[in-house]
Write a protein that holds these residues in place. Sequence first.
Motif, PDB file in Angstrom:
ATOM      1  N   VAL A   9     -62.439 -21.586-108.358  1.00 22.94           N
ATOM      2  CA  VAL A   9     -61.939 -20.771-107.246  1.00 22.94           C
ATOM      3  C   VAL A   9     -62.740 -21.119-105.996  1.00 22.94           C
ATOM      4  N   ARG A  10     -62.076 -21.730-105.015  1.00 20.92           N
ATOM      5  CA  ARG A  10     -62.753 -22.213-103.811  1.00 20.92           C
ATOM      6  C   ARG A  10     -62.670 -21.228-102.645  1.00 20.92           C
ATOM      7  N   ALA A  11     -61.649 -20.365-102.625  1.00 16.82           N
ATOM      8  CA  ALA A  11     -61.453 -19.451-101.501  1.00 16.82           C
ATOM      9  C   ALA A  11     -60.742 -18.195-101.983  1.00 16.82           C
ATOM     10  N   ILE A  12     -61.031 -17.052-101.314  1.00 20.14           N
ATOM     11  CA  ILE A  12     -60.446 -15.757-101.670  1.00 20.14           C
ATOM     12  C   ILE A  12     -60.117 -14.991-100.390  1.00 20.14           C
TER      13      ILE A  12
ATOM     14  N   PRO B 162     -56.516 -20.754 -99.100  1.00 22.27           N
ATOM     15  CA  PRO B 162     -56.220 -19.695 -98.133  1.00 22.27           C
ATOM     16  C   PRO B 162     -57.428 -19.396 -97.253  1.00 22.27           C
ATOM     17  N   MET B 163     -57.166 -19.253 -95.946  1.00 22.52           N
ATOM     18  CA  MET B 163     -58.241 -18.980 -94.997  1.00 22.52           C
ATOM     19  C   MET B 163     -58.061 -17.625 -94.304  1.00 22.52           C
ATOM     20  N   ALA B 164     -56.811 -17.227 -94.058  1.00 23.10           N
ATOM     21  CA  ALA B 164     -56.544 -15.978 -93.338  1.00 23.10           C
ATOM     22  C   ALA B 164     -55.151 -15.490 -93.686  1.00 23.10           C
ATOM     23  N   ILE B 165     -54.941 -14.170 -93.587  1.00 24.54           N
ATOM     24  CA  ILE B 165     -53.616 -13.583 -93.785  1.00 24.54           C
ATOM     25  C   ILE B 165     -53.285 -12.738 -92.569  1.00 24.54           C
ATOM     26  N   ARG B 166     -52.137 -13.036 -91.974  1.00 23.54           N
ATOM     27  CA  ARG B 166     -51.650 -12.267 -90.830  1.00 23.54           C
ATOM     28  C   ARG B 166     -50.210 -11.873 -91.128  1.00 23.54           C
ATOM     29  N   GLY B 167     -49.988 -10.578 -91.302  1.00 29.26           N
ATOM     30  CA  GLY B 167     -48.681 -10.123 -91.730  1.00 29.26           C
ATOM     31  C   GLY B 167     -48.421 -10.600 -93.148  1.00 29.26           C
ATOM     32  N   THR B 168     -47.325 -11.314 -93.338  1.00 23.45           N
ATOM     33  CA  THR B 168     -47.004 -11.856 -94.664  1.00 23.45           C
ATOM     34  C   THR B 168     -47.290 -13.357 -94.744  1.00 23.45           C
ATOM     35  N   LYS B 169     -47.988 -13.872 -93.753  1.00 20.15           N
ATOM     36  CA  LYS B 169     -48.278 -15.298 -93.699  1.00 20.15           C
ATOM     37  C   LYS B 169     -49.698 -15.583 -94.174  1.00 20.15           C
ATOM     38  N   VAL B 170     -49.803 -16.409 -95.195  1.00 24.20           N
ATOM     39  CA  VAL B 170     -51.102 -16.834 -95.708  1.00 24.20           C
ATOM     40  C   VAL B 170     -51.410 -18.194 -95.092  1.00 24.20           C
ATOM     41  N   TRP B 171     -52.371 -18.226 -94.166  1.00 28.53           N
ATOM     42  CA  TRP B 171     -52.724 -19.470 -93.492  1.00 28.53           C
ATOM     43  C   TRP B 171     -53.682 -20.267 -94.375  1.00 28.53           C
ATOM     44  N   CYS B 172     -53.379 -21.531 -94.538  1.00 27.11           N
ATOM     45  CA  CYS B 172     -54.134 -22.375 -95.465  1.00 27.11           C
ATOM     46  C   CYS B 172     -54.510 -23.709 -94.830  1.00 27.11           C
ATOM     47  N   ILE B 173     -55.565 -24.296 -95.373  1.00 25.80           N
ATOM     48  CA  ILE B 173     -55.875 -25.687 -95.096  1.00 25.80           C
ATOM     49  C   ILE B 173     -55.761 -26.440 -96.411  1.00 25.80           C
ATOM     50  N   SER B 174     -55.518 -27.738 -96.315  1.00 22.47           N
ATOM     51  CA  SER B 174     -55.439 -28.552 -97.523  1.00 22.47           C
ATOM     52  C   SER B 174     -56.171 -29.865 -97.290  1.00 22.47           C
ATOM     53  N   PRO B 175     -57.471 -29.923 -97.631  1.00 22.34           N
ATOM     54  CA  PRO B 175     -58.173 -31.203 -97.543  1.00 22.34           C
ATOM     55  C   PRO B 175     -57.525 -32.294 -98.389  1.00 22.34           C
TER      56      PRO B 175
END
Length: 279
Positions: free
Chosen positions: A85-88, A132-145
């Motif tokens: 688990v890398r991010a929560i 996952p880095m942030a959640i705003r509303g129903t949008k889960v903002w992510c990065i993908s190295p």
Amino acid sequence: MGNFIFRHFFVVFLGLLVFRTTAQKKYFVSLIDAETGLAQSTVYAMMKDAKGFVWFGTAQSLSRFDGSRVKNYDSQALIPQNKLVRAIVEDANADLWLGMGDCLVRFDRKKEKFIPVKTQTRTGLDFVKGWPMAIRGTKVWCISPLTGEVFYYDYDTHKKVIFLTQIPFFKDNNNFFNGSFYDQKSSLWLHLTQGVLRFDLNSHQAAYFFSKHPRNQAGNPDSFSYFFSHKDSLIIGNSQQAVALHTASYGQRPTQKIGEFNAANNSVVQPWRDIRSRK
């Protein structure tokens, strides 16, 4: 390497408590590791939820600490990569969104069930690759190295929308030390091979700093081992220098070296910010 990360968390946390002891009052320190119930002593992500529980991401499971006991949740290897688990992050329904291996996974709190996120591709349903880095509303903002993308996944419409591609994310041999983080305001700060990229979640605009990118706005190209936000500045450093970047004017100045700190920026512990603000 993994134990090195956890020792840094514990040593810094202990140091923070000792510092506060001298200035305010006494604190008791408890070591949370495999001997006290954690599935594994290597911690790669931490998050404190709205109810006050602290969640740990390890190489073996997701774990919850209620202040006295640890409860481990085994994913049963539902995704092909691994259980790491890398991010929560937490959404408005109190469910958790995890970066497991390189995949996006939702943890249903009520059912205590791991649900890998999939989306339709040209070849059929496939795992959504992202942390996952942030959640705003129903949008889960992510990065993908792994894929070099910045995107959001809308858990209401079940759609993935990509905003940036071919991003040169910083990667070590195991992808453990990428320091990208959400500043809890409006921006994702992305740890690049050289420099930093700021992605504004409101305007969807990208700004580069200390980068070779043609639109670089400040600083000479350089690689950094750590960076974090402090008041209105971004503190960036490596073994040679440390720089404070004023996030409003993009002005920069040398700052006091704080040493190497390779813990993740989305951890519960923010030691340098707390300690420096009390000097």
